[in-house]
Design an enzyme around this catalytic site. Sequence first.
Site, PDB file in Angstrom:
ATOM      1  N   TYR A  87       6.080   3.905  25.323  1.00  0.00           N
ATOM      2  CA  TYR A  87       5.870   3.130  24.106  1.00  0.00           C
ATOM      3  C   TYR A  87       4.402   2.744  24.027  1.00  0.00           C
ATOM      4  CZ  TYR A  87       6.214  -0.817  20.809  1.00  0.00           C
ATOM      5  OH  TYR A  87       6.054  -1.680  19.755  1.00  0.00           O
TER       6      TYR A  87
ATOM      7  N   ASP B  46      -2.519   4.206  28.530  1.00  0.00           N
ATOM      8  CA  ASP B  46      -1.998   2.980  27.928  1.00  0.00           C
ATOM      9  C   ASP B  46      -1.575   2.065  29.068  1.00  0.00           C
ATOM     10  OD1 ASP B  46      -0.761   0.904  26.715  1.00  0.00           O
ATOM     11  OD2 ASP B  46       0.514   2.115  25.398  1.00  0.00           O
TER      12      ASP B  46
ATOM     13  N   LYS C 200      -1.409  -7.634  27.101  1.00  0.00           N
ATOM     14  CA  LYS C 200      -0.557  -8.474  27.955  1.00  0.00           C
ATOM     15  C   LYS C 200      -1.347  -9.321  28.973  1.00  0.00           C
ATOM     16  CE  LYS C 200       3.591  -6.083  26.673  1.00  0.00           C
ATOM     17  NZ  LYS C 200       3.829  -4.672  26.374  1.00  0.00           N
TER      18      LYS C 200
HETATM   19  C1  LIG Z   1       3.689  -3.980  24.989  1.00  0.00           C
HETATM   20  C2  LIG Z   1       3.117  -2.637  24.931  1.00  0.00           C
HETATM   21  C3  LIG Z   1       2.406  -2.176  23.807  1.00  0.00           C
HETATM   22  C4  LIG Z   1       2.331  -2.956  22.526  1.00  0.00           C
HETATM   23  O1  LIG Z   1       1.663  -4.163  22.680  1.00  0.00           O
HETATM   24  P1  LIG Z   1       1.906  -5.319  21.577  1.00  0.00           P
HETATM   25  O2  LIG Z   1       0.968  -6.399  22.012  1.00  0.00           O
HETATM   26  O3  LIG Z   1       3.347  -5.684  21.679  1.00  0.00           O
HETATM   27  O4  LIG Z   1       1.569  -4.748  20.262  1.00  0.00           O
HETATM   28  C5  LIG Z   1       1.788  -0.948  23.878  1.00  0.00           C
HETATM   29  N1  LIG Z   1       1.872  -0.186  24.977  1.00  0.00           N
HETATM   30  C6  LIG Z   1       2.556  -0.589  26.065  1.00  0.00           C
HETATM   31  C7  LIG Z   1       2.598   0.292  27.264  1.00  0.00           C
HETATM   32  C8  LIG Z   1       3.213  -1.806  26.065  1.00  0.00           C
HETATM   33  O5  LIG Z   1       3.936  -2.172  27.130  1.00  0.00           O
END
Ligand SMILES: *Cc1c(COP(=O)(O)O)cnc(C)c1O
Length: 436
Positions: free
Chosen positions: A146, A241, A274
């Site tokens: 994701y 990511d 995060k």
């Molecule tokens: C949480 C997450 C996102 C999205 O971040 P948001 O702050 O919720 O928009 C993108 N990539 C990864 C791997 C994530 O865990």
Amino acid sequence: MKPNTDLNEALFERARRVIPGGVNSPVRAFRAVGGTPRFVRRAQGAYFWDANDQRFIDYIGSWGPMILGHGHPAVLEAVQKAAVDGFSFGAPTEREIELAEAILALVPSMDMVRLVSSGTEAGMSAIRLARGATGRNKIVKFEGCYHGHADALLVKAGSGLATFGNPTSAGVPAEVVQHTLVLEYNNIAQLEQAFALHGADIAGLMIEPIAGNMNFVRASLPFMQRCRELCTQHGALLVFDEVMTGCRVALGSAQSVYARDLPGFAPDLTVLGKVIGGGMPLAAFGGRRAVMEQLAPLGPVYQAGTLSGNPVATACGLATLREIGRPGFFEALSRKTRSLVDGLAAAAAAEGVAFSGDCEGGMFGFFLLPELPQNYAQVMKTEGARFNTLFHGLLARGVYIAPALYEAGFVSAAHSEEDIAATVAAAREVFQTLRG
Ligand SMILES: *Cc1c(COP(=O)(O)O)cnc(C)c1O
């Protein structure tokens, strides 16, 4: 009508009248596991309390950011001080430089970084930058990873390698995902085939190096090595990511974990979020200087944000990074997380329940499967009903894990050995009901 004494249920009813599904992000709604979401009243350390004032040991920690636990005094003080000096200016501040410097010091593959407000925004911008910098359109992603909810990334595998993906959300035109190629995680043969077919058109390959959005699945070393080689060979950018794994699986993020075994290993672009915001809306993307200089105002790739580099959020992120950078922090956090996963594995074994688990730093995952899955299809072999029994069994015993079997879990510095022991004891009771 009899009065509703479950305050969570009452709030959920009220929320559903004014907010679609009663929540502002879908997984909070408990649709996968059933039942009523717990509305959080307050949190401290490793715990939060719901509307009924029931206490839970929190293994979500806002889906990763709360690595120090809730209400860490140094972070709280930094946020309070920053708030007094102003919430938002729309003009640059010294603290943005300090946070940028702190991030670059932790993740040396990044020469420059741009701050934004959410992981979605950071991922979307990294894709635009990869396309702008390479002059190519195609993006490779992997099933089960994701990267936020940008249109071009809400896509699942199509019927064949030549056909590209299908949107996973209504409202995303097929044309918008026509350049997104979705491959199976950890499948080297498919990766090679995709580059053989489309290599000259691929702007970037985006990957969660340790996937936390299909529970917890590591990219194997050979697979990761091949991703790096193929990107280099074909002039595509390797985009990590690390919104979830960044400063969570190690101080230097997941890329430092891979660099232990693959000397010199580094992605071209990194997306963070995060933990670097410590619970405030803050995310970032960065990488090599020549690529980052393609961004406006220096270059032709447009990107902007009213609240980007927000002074209160940067104060929260900086204070958080300062704490996790203290000597021994990650060693202690890793030991604790490992003891949780080992404890759960031992409890499952004692009750004859199929179980496999893994962890890195303060992030963990476990499966009601005898072996760790390697890709999304294998993750989804977990029997949903058994996971739901486990989820609700733990919830009833005051332990809050993610309300879906395809989500990772998080341990914070505030979790004590007693919290871990209590969690393992609760799990063992629930495993008794899952035996056989
Ligand atoms: C949480 C997450 C996102 C999205 O971040 P948001 O702050 O919720 O928009 C993108 N990539 C990864 C791997 C994530 O865990």
